[in-house]
Design a protein around this motif. Sequence first.
Motif, short mmCIF file in Angstrom:
data_model
loop_
_atom_site.label_atom_id
_atom_site.label_comp_id
_atom_site.label_asym_id
_atom_site.label_seq_id
_atom_site.Cartn_x
_atom_site.Cartn_y
_atom_site.Cartn_z
N ALA A 102 0.85 -1.20 0.00
CA ALA A 102 0.00 0.00 0.00
C ALA A 102 0.88 1.25 0.00
O ALA A 102 0.62 2.22 -0.74
CB ALA A 102 -0.92 -0.01 1.21
N ARG A 103 1.95 1.22 0.81
CA ARG A 103 2.86 2.38 0.85
C ARG A 103 3.57 2.56 -0.48
O ARG A 103 3.73 3.68 -0.97
CB ARG A 103 3.93 2.18 1.92
N ALA A 104 4.01 1.44 -1.05
CA ALA A 104 4.73 1.51 -2.32
C ALA A 104 3.83 2.11 -3.39
O ALA A 104 4.25 2.99 -4.17
CB ALA A 104 5.19 0.11 -2.74
N ALA A 105 2.57 1.68 -3.41
CA ALA A 105 1.63 2.18 -4.42
C ALA A 105 1.42 3.69 -4.24
O ALA A 105 1.42 4.46 -5.20
CB ALA A 105 0.30 1.44 -4.32
N ALA A 106 1.28 4.11 -2.98
CA ALA A 106 1.04 5.53 -2.70
C ALA A 106 2.24 6.38 -3.12
O ALA A 106 2.08 7.55 -3.49
CB ALA A 106 0.76 5.72 -1.21
N ARG A 107 3.42 5.80 -3.08
CA ARG A 107 4.64 6.56 -3.43
C ARG A 107 5.13 6.25 -4.84
O ARG A 107 6.26 6.59 -5.18
CB ARG A 107 5.75 6.21 -2.45
#
Length: 255
Positions: A102-107
């Motif tokens: 989820a963090r990777a997608a957001a960044r």
Amino acid sequence: MQVQQVQEQRVSVLGVGIHPLSEADALSRVTAWHDAKEGRYIATVNAEIVMRAQVDMQLAEALRQADLVLPDGAGVVWAGQVLGTPFPERVAGIDFMTALIARAAARQERVYFLGGKPGVAQTAAEKLRQSVPGLVVAGVRDGYFQDDETESIVATIRESGARYLFVGLGAPKQECWACARRASLPGVTAVCVGGSFDVLAGHLRRAPLWMQRHRLEWLYRVYKQPSRWKRMAVLPQFIYAVRREAKRRNNRRGG
Ligand code: UDP
């Protein structure tokens, strides 16, 4: 025989050093590596892996060299309590993986999936793409390859621009693999995730929440995959060894 060397800031469970971090703290630590040029690798250990590390020195060394070792498994969390060095919480590999994704997608950071039977990681990637907006899976590769294919697999991952590599080859293969390849994957964080692709692809169900909360996930997995019984045979030995170690520590404190 116990693994002797344990790095600082870790809690020793039968000689395996495990970081006493909550999931949120582990995530912050990993995202703080953002600008790092080095490759890193994270292991998520349960009682079975701890027991294996007592006799498999290659695994023990790979765990010692890991950048982060997280307490995945009710047994390890229980051991922390009994030994008087509690972990803040259990950090299940699959939960950590989904949070990182989820963090990777957001960044807008890319991820790569390595492991599982042919087609499994691909299905997991497709399902995740539907549920996680913005996720870029830079590549997938099944976990049944020959040793002489490793170099080209590593080159493909490097060229994919992935920042996170999820490695689901089963223990101890995944830990030894990630540890040995880390230097060839600058800027990539590899996370060992066991059978998580099978769950994310919908081929294996996770235990219901009440079972997870009651520390019975292992029982559900044995029920779903009876072949795991043999692997679970080490659990009574784990409990015995932890209790003996706790007694030894108490005696030392008392005397
Ligand atoms: N696996 C693999 N390559 C291998 C052996 C296993 O990709 O050579 C995969 C297997 O398909 C499964 C996972 O590793 O997806 C099994 O891991 P394990 O059962 O150790 O993990 P756990 O279920 O304990 O998390």
